[in-house]
Structure formats: structure tokens, C-alpha cells
Design an enzyme around this catalytic site. Structure first.
Site, short mmCIF file in Angstrom:
data_model
loop_
_atom_site.label_atom_id
_atom_site.label_comp_id
_atom_site.label_asym_id
_atom_site.label_seq_id
_atom_site.Cartn_x
_atom_site.Cartn_y
_atom_site.Cartn_z
N ASP A 170 -42.53 10.16 93.59
CA ASP A 170 -41.65 10.46 92.46
C ASP A 170 -40.42 9.55 92.49
O ASP A 170 -40.21 8.82 93.47
CB ASP A 170 -41.26 11.95 92.53
CG ASP A 170 -41.03 12.56 91.17
OD1 ASP A 170 -40.74 11.82 90.21
OD2 ASP A 170 -41.12 13.81 91.04
N GLU A 203 -44.39 6.92 89.57
CA GLU A 203 -43.70 7.31 88.34
C GLU A 203 -42.67 6.23 87.98
O GLU A 203 -41.72 6.48 87.25
CB GLU A 203 -43.04 8.68 88.49
CG GLU A 203 -44.03 9.79 88.75
CD GLU A 203 -43.50 11.18 88.43
OE1 GLU A 203 -42.71 11.33 87.48
OE2 GLU A 203 -43.89 12.12 89.15
N TRP A 204 -42.89 5.06 88.49
CA TRP A 204 -41.98 3.92 88.36
C TRP A 204 -41.60 3.66 86.89
O TRP A 204 -40.39 3.66 86.56
CB TRP A 204 -42.66 2.77 89.08
CG TRP A 204 -42.04 1.43 89.11
CD1 TRP A 204 -40.90 1.02 88.49
CD2 TRP A 204 -42.56 0.31 89.84
NE1 TRP A 204 -40.68 -0.31 88.79
CE2 TRP A 204 -41.69 -0.77 89.60
CE3 TRP A 204 -43.68 0.10 90.65
CZ2 TRP A 204 -41.90 -2.03 90.16
CZ3 TRP A 204 -43.88 -1.15 91.21
CH2 TRP A 204 -43.00 -2.20 90.96
N PRO A 205 -42.56 3.46 85.97
CA PRO A 205 -42.14 3.16 84.59
C PRO A 205 -41.33 4.28 83.93
O PRO A 205 -40.37 4.00 83.20
CB PRO A 205 -43.44 2.91 83.83
CG PRO A 205 -44.56 3.17 84.76
CD PRO A 205 -44.03 3.37 86.13
N LEU A 206 -41.70 5.53 84.21
CA LEU A 206 -40.96 6.64 83.61
C LEU A 206 -39.46 6.55 83.95
O LEU A 206 -38.60 6.74 83.10
CB LEU A 206 -41.54 7.98 84.12
CG LEU A 206 -40.74 9.24 83.84
CD1 LEU A 206 -40.57 9.50 82.34
CD2 LEU A 206 -41.39 10.46 84.48
N TYR A 207 -39.17 6.20 85.20
CA TYR A 207 -37.77 6.13 85.62
C TYR A 207 -37.12 4.78 85.28
O TYR A 207 -35.90 4.63 85.35
CB TYR A 207 -37.65 6.42 87.14
CG TYR A 207 -37.94 7.88 87.46
CD1 TYR A 207 -36.93 8.84 87.40
CD2 TYR A 207 -39.22 8.31 87.78
CE1 TYR A 207 -37.18 10.17 87.68
CE2 TYR A 207 -39.49 9.64 88.06
CZ TYR A 207 -38.47 10.58 88.00
OH TYR A 207 -38.71 11.90 88.27
N ASP A 231 -42.80 14.90 81.79
CA ASP A 231 -43.75 15.85 82.38
C ASP A 231 -44.51 16.64 81.31
O ASP A 231 -43.92 17.09 80.33
CB ASP A 231 -43.00 16.88 83.24
CG ASP A 231 -42.34 16.26 84.45
OD1 ASP A 231 -42.44 15.03 84.63
OD2 ASP A 231 -41.72 17.03 85.21
C1 GLA Z 1 -40.85 15.32 88.42
C2 GLA Z 1 -42.27 14.84 88.19
C3 GLA Z 1 -43.21 16.04 88.11
C4 GLA Z 1 -43.11 16.86 89.37
C5 GLA Z 1 -41.68 17.28 89.62
C6 GLA Z 1 -41.51 17.91 90.99
O1 GLA Z 1 -40.36 16.03 87.32
O2 GLA Z 1 -42.36 14.07 87.02
O3 GLA Z 1 -44.54 15.61 87.89
O4 GLA Z 1 -43.62 16.11 90.44
O5 GLA Z 1 -40.79 16.15 89.57
O6 GLA Z 1 -40.20 18.26 91.28
#
Ligand code: GLA
Length: 420
Positions: A170, A203-207, A231
Site C-alpha cells: 500500500d 498501489e503506486w499509480p493511485l498514490y 477503493d
Molecule cells: C487502502 C487500500 C485498501 C486497503 C486499505 C487498508 O485504502 O487502498 O485496498 O488495503 O488501505 O487499510
């Protein structure tokens, strides 16, 4: 023969179709070279359904504990999930103790995981499954447990020693974009150095998006899949927003996906509370079109036979797992009906028609087959099978034909067009 007639000859059209496919099959970008995720990862991930429930006193059956994962492993093996392809049983946030051990290693919460992760991994492996775990590139996980910043090597080694097979990494609590980017890269290299085969889920691109457009070619060189968008929630609103984001960014992301590296639109929430039957069909069909990792987040102890059959639908899974590994895309949106298509092996195509109109009953939509697959999906003719919402053989069609389909509100009709 006039040129126009020559161009319409079946063998010429077939050759054209083949050429289009060959040209199209050149890989977009180099993938992370760990030999994993040659098709999208399939499994189960606890987050959407069980979140950060750490209260095993009050809720012993739904808190994040080794018991929960052992029960899911048992069911994945005995209820046909593993045989359908769902092999990765994945732990999300909130498995950790609040502090590292005296040697600086992450440790599981001793009350909720009294036997530790290694013993859980052994159990999961004994069922013929693989174990996934969760950590964070920053100073803390999103739920506030210890982050991996400054500990990438030791954490990668700990996971490998335990026998972990997938890491969801994450991106919360990073100080800067540089920290985020370097952290994701360094963890990828650290995992590789362990010598263990560990799928790397990022989750690199999302952030990255809040700062600048992510460099997807680079991300693909380090990650096996990557989250782009918020999410998933157990609601139609959430599924719609993921589809809308994906179609409006498809020029950026679709060509990057392929064997070894996939766009991840987040978990399947089929079998929970928030989606109607038609909406569950839409999620399953579109996750197949998008070549998405199929990570269910539901309670396998309590799931309706209908949701189970949908999630275990072999024909739809075969589209998701198609070895050509080309992600599909939205072809057009017309009058609140979206048409999506995905090229498959053996010159076949998957086509999904989604009815986004939320008033009224089922609506008819007519498509000309010549408009599908850059004109090549049904040339000179094809056999069409409807896979969802129910399987039915629609039969033999010529490329000049139209196809009239009835689609429920918020539902999807998924078709497979096979070359004859
Ligand atoms: C972020 C991620 C979710 C999940 C939560 C856990 O929001 O995008 O998929 O892993 O953290 O805290």
C-alpha cells in the site's frame, strides 16, 4: 473482378483479420521479469468484507485472525474455488502487532495469529493454495500499523522466510513522491533478491495521481498489478465510478496491460450486500473484459448459490484469463448503453453491453457486427455465444449482420464471438 469485389472475398478478409491481430499483439511495455501473473491473479482478499475488525472478543467469526484465513482456505479447497482458479488467499491490513520484534522484523498480532504467519502459510500451502500478505511503502499502513519505510530488505526477507507468495504493498504515509516511487522500486528489487516467487501487487499509480501522471511503462517493470483508482465499496455507485474512471483513462492504461502486469480495478464484491443480481453480473463481465485480477472479498462461509455460480463461471473466467493477455476497452457509449470489447486468442472476441439507464425495464440494443473488433471480429462470419446473464448459443452470423440484444437496467450481456 472489380477491386471492390476482391476486397470482400472471405480469404482476403481473413488475412486482414490475421494481420491486424499480429500487429496488435506486439507487447506495449516490458513486464516485471519474475515469471508471475502471466494471467491476472485470482484469489480472495479480506479488505472490503472484513476491513480492520480486530475485536475477536466481540466478533470472533469476522475479526482478522488466523482462524478466519484457515476457514477460508478450507472452503477455497472444498467448495470448488481453487479448481475454478482462485488460488491466492490474501491478508490485507491489520494483521500486524503494533510494534516490530527485537530484531526489527514485522510480527503478527500474537492474540489473533497465535501460531504466526509461517504456520498459516504452511496450512494454506497444504490446501494447494498460496498466501498473500500486506504491507505499506510508507511510515505506517493505512490503518496505522508499522510501515516498511527503512525496512524494505528485512521485510521482503521476512515474508520470503515465512513462505508468503504475494505482497500487496500500500502507499499510505509517504513523505514525498520520491519516497513513494523509490519505495515501490526498492521493495520490488528486495522481493526479487529473496529468490522466492512473490507476486508484487502495487498501489503506486493511485498514490501518484494527485502529484502527476504515473509512468505506467515504468510501473509495469516493477509490479505485477497496480491499483489506479479509489477503493471498491459494496455499492453500484462504486462499480460505476471504477468503470467510468477506466473508460475515461483507457488510452493511458489499456495498452500497458499484458502477461506479467495488469491494471487492478480492485476487489470483486459479488456475494455481499450492496449489488443487485444484474449489478453483480456487470462486475463479473467487466472485470473479465478489463483483464482484472479477480480477488474476491466476500464471506465464503455464507454465499448464495447464484453468486457462487457467477464467480465460478468457467466461460467468463476463461475470458478473464485469456492467454493473449490483451485488456479490453469501451468501444462506444450510445443512449446510456456502453459496448466494451476485448480481443482473445484464436481470433475470438469478448463483447459486453452494459445498460446504464436506471429507469425503466430491459432495453433492446442493436449492434452491427461489422462495428466490432475494428471491423474484424466477425469476418467473414462467426459463431456467437451469450455467456451472461445466462449461457445461450445465439448461432452463426455473417459480418454484415446485426445483433439485437435485450439488457436489464444496470445489467450486462456478455458475448463471445468465435471465428469459424
Ligand atoms: C487502502 C487500500 C485498501 C486497503 C486499505 C487498508 O485504502 O487502498 O485496498 O488495503 O488501505 O487499510
Amino acid at each position: 473482378m472489380k477491386l471492390k469485389n476482391q476486397l470482400l472475398q472471405p480469404c482476403f478478409l481473413l488475412a486482414l483479420r490475421f494481420l491486424a491481430l499480429v500487429l496488435w499483439s506486439f507487447p506495449g511495455a516490458r513486464a516485471l521479469d519474475n515469471g508471475l501473473a502471466m494471467t491476472p491473479t485470482m484469489g480472495w482478499l479480506h479488505w472490503e468484507r472484513f476491513m480492520c475488525n480486530v475485536d475477536c472478543q466481540e466478533e470472533p467469526d469476522s475479526c482478522i485472525s488466523e482462524k478466519l484465513f484457515m476457514q477460508m482456505a478450507e472452503l477455497m479447497d472444498s467448495e470448488g474455488w481453487k479448481d475454478a482458479g482462485y488460488k491466492y488467499l490474501c491478508i490485507d491490513d491489520c494483521w500486524m502487532a503494533p510494534k516490530r520484534d527485537s530484531k526489527g522484523r514485522l510480527q503478527a498480532d500474537p492474540k489473533r495469529f497465535p501460531n504466526g504467519i509461517q504456520s498459516l502459510a504452511n496450512y494454506v500451502h497444504s490446501k494447494g493454495l498460496k498466501l498473500g500478505i500486506y504491507a505499506d511503502v510508507g511510515n505506517k499502513t493505512c490503518a496505522g500499523f508499522p510501515g516498511s519505510f527503512g525496512h524494505y530488505d528485512i521485510d521482503a526477507k521476512t515474508f520470503a522466510d515465512w513462505g508468503v507468495d504475494l505482497l500487496k504493498f500500500d502507499g499510505c504515509y509517504c513523505d514525498s513522491v520520491e519516497h513513494l516511487e523509490n519505495g515501490y522500486k526498492r521493495m520490488s528489487l528486495a522481493l526479487n533478491r529473496t529468490g522466492r516467487s512473490i507476486v508484487y501487487s502495487c498501489e503506486w499509480p493511485l498514490y501518484m495521481w494527485p502529484f502527476r501522471e504515473p509512468n505506467y511503462r515504468e510501473i509495469r517493470q516493477y509490479c505485477n498489478h497496480w491499483r489506479n483508482f479509489q477503493d471498491v465499496y459494496d455499492s453500484w455507485q462504486s462499480i460505476k465510478s471504477i468503470l467510468a474512471w477506466t473508460s475515461s483513462n483507457q488510452k493511458r492504461i489499456v495498452h500497458v496491460a499484458g502477461p506479467g502486469g495488469w491494471n487492478d480495478p480492485d476487489m470483486l464484491v459479488i456475494g455481499n450486500f450492496g449489488l443487485s443480481w444484474d449489478q453483480q453480473v456487470t462486475q463479473m463481465a467487466l472485470w473479465a473484459i478489463m483483464a482484472a485480477p479477480l480477488l474476491m472479498s466476500n464471506d465464503l462461509r455464507q454465499i448464495s448459490p447464484q453468486a457462487k455460480a457467477l464467480l465460478q463461471n468457467k466461460d467468463v473466467i476463461a475470458i478473464n484469463q485469456d492467454p493473449l493477455g490483451k485488456q479490453g476497452y469501451r468501444l462506444r457509449k450510445e443512449d446510456n448503453i456502453e459496448v466494451w470489447e476485448r480481443p482473445l486468442t484464436d481470433l475470438a472476441w469478448a463483447v459486453a453491453m452494459v445498460n446504464l439507464q436506471e429507469i425503466g425495464g430491459p432495453r433492446f440494443h442493436t449492434i452491427s457486427l461489422a462495428s466490432l473488433g475494428q471491423g474484424m471480429a466477425c469476418v467473414p462470419d462467426c459463431t456467437i455465444t451469450q455467456l451472461l446473464p445466462v449461457k445461450s448459443k445465439l448461432g452463426f452470423y455473417e459480418w454484415t449482420s446485426d445483433l439485437k440484444i435485450k439488457i436489464n437496467p444496470t445489467g450486462t450481456v456478455l458475448l463471445r464471438l468465435a471465428a469459424n
